[in-house]
Design a protein around this motif. Sequence first.
Motif, short mmCIF file in Angstrom:
data_model
loop_
_atom_site.label_atom_id
_atom_site.label_comp_id
_atom_site.label_asym_id
_atom_site.label_seq_id
_atom_site.Cartn_x
_atom_site.Cartn_y
_atom_site.Cartn_z
N PHE A 5 80.48 -4.78 23.02
CA PHE A 5 80.99 -5.73 23.63
C PHE A 5 80.89 -5.74 25.19
O PHE A 5 80.83 -6.59 26.09
CB PHE A 5 82.29 -6.20 23.11
CG PHE A 5 82.31 -7.60 22.74
CD1 PHE A 5 81.91 -8.10 21.35
CD2 PHE A 5 82.54 -8.61 23.70
CE1 PHE A 5 81.26 -9.42 21.18
CE2 PHE A 5 82.31 -9.97 23.45
CZ PHE A 5 81.71 -10.46 22.36
N ALA A 6 81.61 -4.29 25.73
CA ALA A 6 81.34 -4.35 27.18
C ALA A 6 79.83 -4.57 27.73
O ALA A 6 79.73 -5.02 28.76
CB ALA A 6 81.69 -3.01 27.40
N LEU A 7 79.02 -4.03 26.85
CA LEU A 7 77.37 -4.19 27.51
C LEU A 7 77.14 -5.81 27.46
O LEU A 7 76.39 -6.33 28.12
CB LEU A 7 76.64 -3.39 26.41
CG LEU A 7 76.70 -1.80 26.82
CD1 LEU A 7 75.87 -0.81 25.87
CD2 LEU A 7 75.98 -1.66 28.23
N VAL A 8 77.33 -6.29 26.21
CA VAL A 8 77.18 -7.96 26.13
C VAL A 8 77.82 -8.53 27.66
O VAL A 8 77.17 -9.18 28.14
CB VAL A 8 77.87 -8.78 24.74
CG1 VAL A 8 77.92 -9.99 24.91
CG2 VAL A 8 76.97 -8.09 23.56
N PHE A 53 77.75 -13.39 45.46
CA PHE A 53 77.09 -13.18 44.41
C PHE A 53 76.60 -14.01 43.60
O PHE A 53 77.12 -15.16 43.42
CB PHE A 53 78.00 -12.02 43.74
CG PHE A 53 77.17 -11.39 42.51
CD1 PHE A 53 76.39 -10.19 42.77
CD2 PHE A 53 77.63 -11.79 41.12
CE1 PHE A 53 75.75 -9.61 41.92
CE2 PHE A 53 76.85 -11.11 40.21
CZ PHE A 53 76.03 -10.07 40.75
N PRO A 54 75.23 -14.11 43.08
CA PRO A 54 74.75 -15.04 42.37
C PRO A 54 75.38 -15.49 40.87
O PRO A 54 76.17 -14.70 40.52
CB PRO A 54 73.01 -14.92 42.03
CG PRO A 54 73.03 -13.50 42.72
CD PRO A 54 74.25 -13.10 43.20
N LEU A 55 75.36 -16.74 40.66
CA LEU A 55 75.74 -17.17 39.14
C LEU A 55 75.33 -16.16 37.94
O LEU A 55 74.14 -15.90 38.23
CB LEU A 55 75.46 -18.72 39.00
CG LEU A 55 76.30 -19.77 40.07
CD1 LEU A 55 75.74 -20.85 39.51
CD2 LEU A 55 77.52 -19.22 40.27
N ALA A 56 76.22 -16.13 37.05
CA ALA A 56 75.56 -15.37 35.74
C ALA A 56 75.57 -16.30 34.61
O ALA A 56 75.56 -17.41 34.78
CB ALA A 56 76.55 -14.26 35.69
N THR A 57 75.50 -15.53 33.41
CA THR A 57 75.49 -16.28 32.32
C THR A 57 76.76 -16.41 31.29
O THR A 57 77.65 -15.04 31.28
CB THR A 57 74.48 -15.60 31.34
OG1 THR A 57 73.04 -15.97 32.03
CG2 THR A 57 74.06 -16.52 29.94
N LYS A 58 77.41 -17.21 31.00
CA LYS A 58 78.49 -17.16 29.91
C LYS A 58 78.19 -16.73 28.72
O LYS A 58 77.26 -16.58 28.27
CB LYS A 58 78.92 -18.67 29.57
CG LYS A 58 80.25 -18.89 29.10
CD LYS A 58 80.89 -20.29 29.00
CE LYS A 58 81.94 -20.46 28.10
NZ LYS A 58 82.50 -21.74 27.95
N VAL A 59 79.34 -15.97 28.14
CA VAL A 59 79.19 -15.24 27.03
C VAL A 59 79.89 -16.17 25.92
O VAL A 59 79.68 -16.10 24.91
CB VAL A 59 79.96 -13.88 27.13
CG1 VAL A 59 80.12 -13.24 25.58
CG2 VAL A 59 78.88 -12.97 27.90
#
Length: 311
Positions: free
Chosen positions: A108-111, A135-141
């Motif tokens: 889960f930490a890697l996800v 910092f650029p935007l990332a992806t929601k989990v």
Amino acid sequence: MPQRLLQMGPLLPALEARLAATYDVHLLHKEPDPNAFLAAHGPDFVGVATSARFGADAALIAALPNLKVISSFGVGLDAIDLDAARARGIAVGYTPDVLNDCVADTAFALVMDVARRFSTADRFVRRGDWLHGQFPLATKVSGKKLGILGMGRIGRVIARRASGFDMDVRYHNRKPLADADHVYAESLKALAEWADFLVVASAGGAETRGLVSREILDALGPTGYLVNISRGTVVDEQALVDALQDGRIAGAGLDVFEDEPKVPEALFALDNVVLLPHLASNTHETRAAMAQRVEDNLAAFFAGRALVSAV
Ligand code: 8YV
């Protein structure tokens, strides 16, 4: 007379000390010529203490004609020749279950890390880049689709973690489970096509070698992430490097590799990859529980009882 054990490689120091206090332990990895040692002394040993990493191959088992028990530190059995052990009636103990939490936590930490880019962001702060911009935007989990290859002991705990993140979970195994709470994907390709995150939690070994192929990575696609906490051999590593370099998948979180501790250097340059040194079960608590199980399996065997965790 204490029973004679052959130890295949360094183990947790506290475990080594306790084994040495109970048994007559010989360290094969300290021998300058292990094969010559085995040829001369192989018949002396009734037990082997090993780990998922050091294993016990057919040649070792053949060199120990009086071997009766193998006790391995770890859940993975891919480095132990189970057929050779079975043919000789050798009991094999291992340490399942006690590491499920920590390995699932690591998955889960890697996800989280690969999608939210926390490791990359940490490097950004340390470099002083925050002083010069955002910092650029990332992806929601949360709420995304998580596919699990290998819904076994560890896979089930990963699925439980995912439910806390409101994720939709599906899985692929050789066969659907009778008691699974999640939708079964008929093929790994179908699972990869569906998933935002594909987590590899299957066993290693010949049966799963290369399952995550170029075709599977392409099914996961340019917005999909791969996480592997099982064995590097389950993924075609060159195909993975190519897919990451070409942007054909979004990123990867990897705790395991084909030829550890060697990691393909091409990955070092990629920021959409999180690389861990096979540490998923490495916590004080879990390692102590694994060590205890290694001891308990041996103690049960020499007391004439069934192993606590037998293969
Ligand atoms: C350990 C593992 O790193 O249990 C396994 O199969 O891969 C890990 O828990 C390993 O047992 C150490 O040899």
